[in-house]
Design a protein around this motif. Structure first.
Motif, PDB file in Angstrom:
ATOM      1  N   PRO A   1      16.019 -31.143 -26.810  1.00 34.30           N
ATOM      2  CA  PRO A   1      15.229 -32.167 -27.500  1.00 34.30           C
ATOM      3  C   PRO A   1      13.806 -31.653 -27.727  1.00 34.30           C
ATOM      4  O   PRO A   1      13.215 -31.010 -26.868  1.00 34.30           O
ATOM      5  N   SER A   2      13.260 -31.950 -28.897  1.00 33.80           N
ATOM      6  CA  SER A   2      11.902 -31.508 -29.188  1.00 33.80           C
ATOM      7  C   SER A   2      10.906 -32.486 -28.564  1.00 33.80           C
ATOM      8  O   SER A   2      11.238 -33.623 -28.237  1.00 33.80           O
ATOM      9  N   ALA A   3       9.671 -32.076 -28.447  1.00 33.61           N
ATOM     10  CA  ALA A   3       8.628 -32.897 -27.837  1.00 33.61           C
ATOM     11  C   ALA A   3       8.303 -34.110 -28.713  1.00 33.61           C
ATOM     12  O   ALA A   3       7.954 -35.179 -28.215  1.00 33.61           O
ATOM     13  N   ASN A   4       8.411 -33.990 -30.018  1.00 35.13           N
ATOM     14  CA  ASN A   4       8.068 -35.057 -30.950  1.00 35.13           C
ATOM     15  C   ASN A   4       9.265 -35.929 -31.325  1.00 35.13           C
ATOM     16  O   ASN A   4       9.149 -36.774 -32.211  1.00 35.13           O
ATOM     17  N   ALA A   5      10.398 -35.730 -30.706  1.00 35.77           N
ATOM     18  CA  ALA A   5      11.620 -36.432 -31.102  1.00 35.77           C
ATOM     19  C   ALA A   5      11.457 -37.950 -31.000  1.00 35.77           C
ATOM     20  O   ALA A   5      11.873 -38.683 -31.896  1.00 35.77           O
ATOM     21  N   GLY A   6      10.852 -38.450 -29.930  1.00 40.34           N
ATOM     22  CA  GLY A   6      10.663 -39.896 -29.758  1.00 40.34           C
ATOM     23  C   GLY A   6       9.760 -40.476 -30.823  1.00 40.34           C
ATOM     24  O   GLY A   6      10.026 -41.550 -31.385  1.00 40.34           O
ATOM     25  N   LYS A   7       8.677 -39.795 -31.127  1.00 34.95           N
ATOM     26  CA  LYS A   7       7.728 -40.270 -32.141  1.00 34.95           C
ATOM     27  C   LYS A   7       8.375 -40.305 -33.527  1.00 34.95           C
ATOM     28  O   LYS A   7       8.199 -41.251 -34.282  1.00 34.95           O
ATOM     29  N   LEU A   8       9.141 -39.240 -33.844  1.00 32.06           N
ATOM     30  CA  LEU A   8       9.781 -39.176 -35.158  1.00 32.06           C
ATOM     31  C   LEU A   8      10.838 -40.269 -35.315  1.00 32.06           C
ATOM     32  O   LEU A   8      10.945 -40.884 -36.383  1.00 32.06           O
ATOM     33  N   ALA A   9      11.575 -40.557 -34.258  1.00 31.32           N
ATOM     34  CA  ALA A   9      12.602 -41.602 -34.320  1.00 31.32           C
ATOM     35  C   ALA A   9      11.948 -42.972 -34.527  1.00 31.32           C
ATOM     36  O   ALA A   9      12.425 -43.790 -35.317  1.00 31.32           O
TER      37      ALA A   9
END
Length: 161
Positions: free
Chosen positions: A124-132
């Motif tokens: 999982p990427s570090a920005n995955a939560g923000k992008l979702a």
């Protein structure tokens, strides 16, 4: 001389054959049969080697899985050394070192083989939560605009004149 028709080479060859066969008619009949058999045999023998190679390649012998019973076992160093050194003439020191490497490799790979997908695991990427969260927010906004909607949709950047 009626029999001796054709090119000069053919005539000379027929004369040589006649001299070798002899003058007796019975012998001639037997010899003609023998020469025909010999011609057939030589025709069969004169098959080019590539034809036989092609036949072996296309129609090779294949064993079924029922006929084969493979079991991987540890190597037997004494028997292997005896075969390679005494029968095949290899250097004893090199054979010994190769057997040691073989045993070491067998011990290290005794666990089952890994699957291919284990080499390419998704992280999982570090920005995955923000992008979702951003995607969800834009989807909600689009739904709200679409429901209120008597607004005319633009078809593109070019306008009619």
């Amino acid at each position: 001389e009626k029999e001796l028709e054709g090119t000069d080479e053919e005539v000379a060859e027929k004369k040589r054959e006649k001299e070798l066969e002899g003058t007796d008619e019975e012998d001639n009949k037997d010899n003609k049969g023998d020469s025909q058999e010999q011609t057939k045999n030589t025709d069969e023998k004169l098959v080019p080697i590539y034809v036989e190679a092609r036949r072996l390649f296309n129609f090779h012998e294949v064993l079924t899985k029922d006929e084969i019973d493979l079991k991987w076992l540890d190597c037997k160093p004494a028997e292997l050394t005896k075969f390679l050194v005494e029968k095949c003439g290899f250097n004893a020191d090199r054979v010994k070192s190769s057997i040691e490497r073989l045993q070491k490799a067998h011990k290290s790979s005794s666990k089952p083989q890994m699957r291919m997908d284990s080499f390419f695991a998704m992280k999982p990427s570090a920005n995955a939560g923000k992008l979702a969260a951003k995607r969800k927010a834009t989807a909600l906004e689009a739904k709200k605009k679409g429901k209120g909607g008597s607004a005319k949709k633009s078809k593109g950047s070019f306008k009619k004149r």
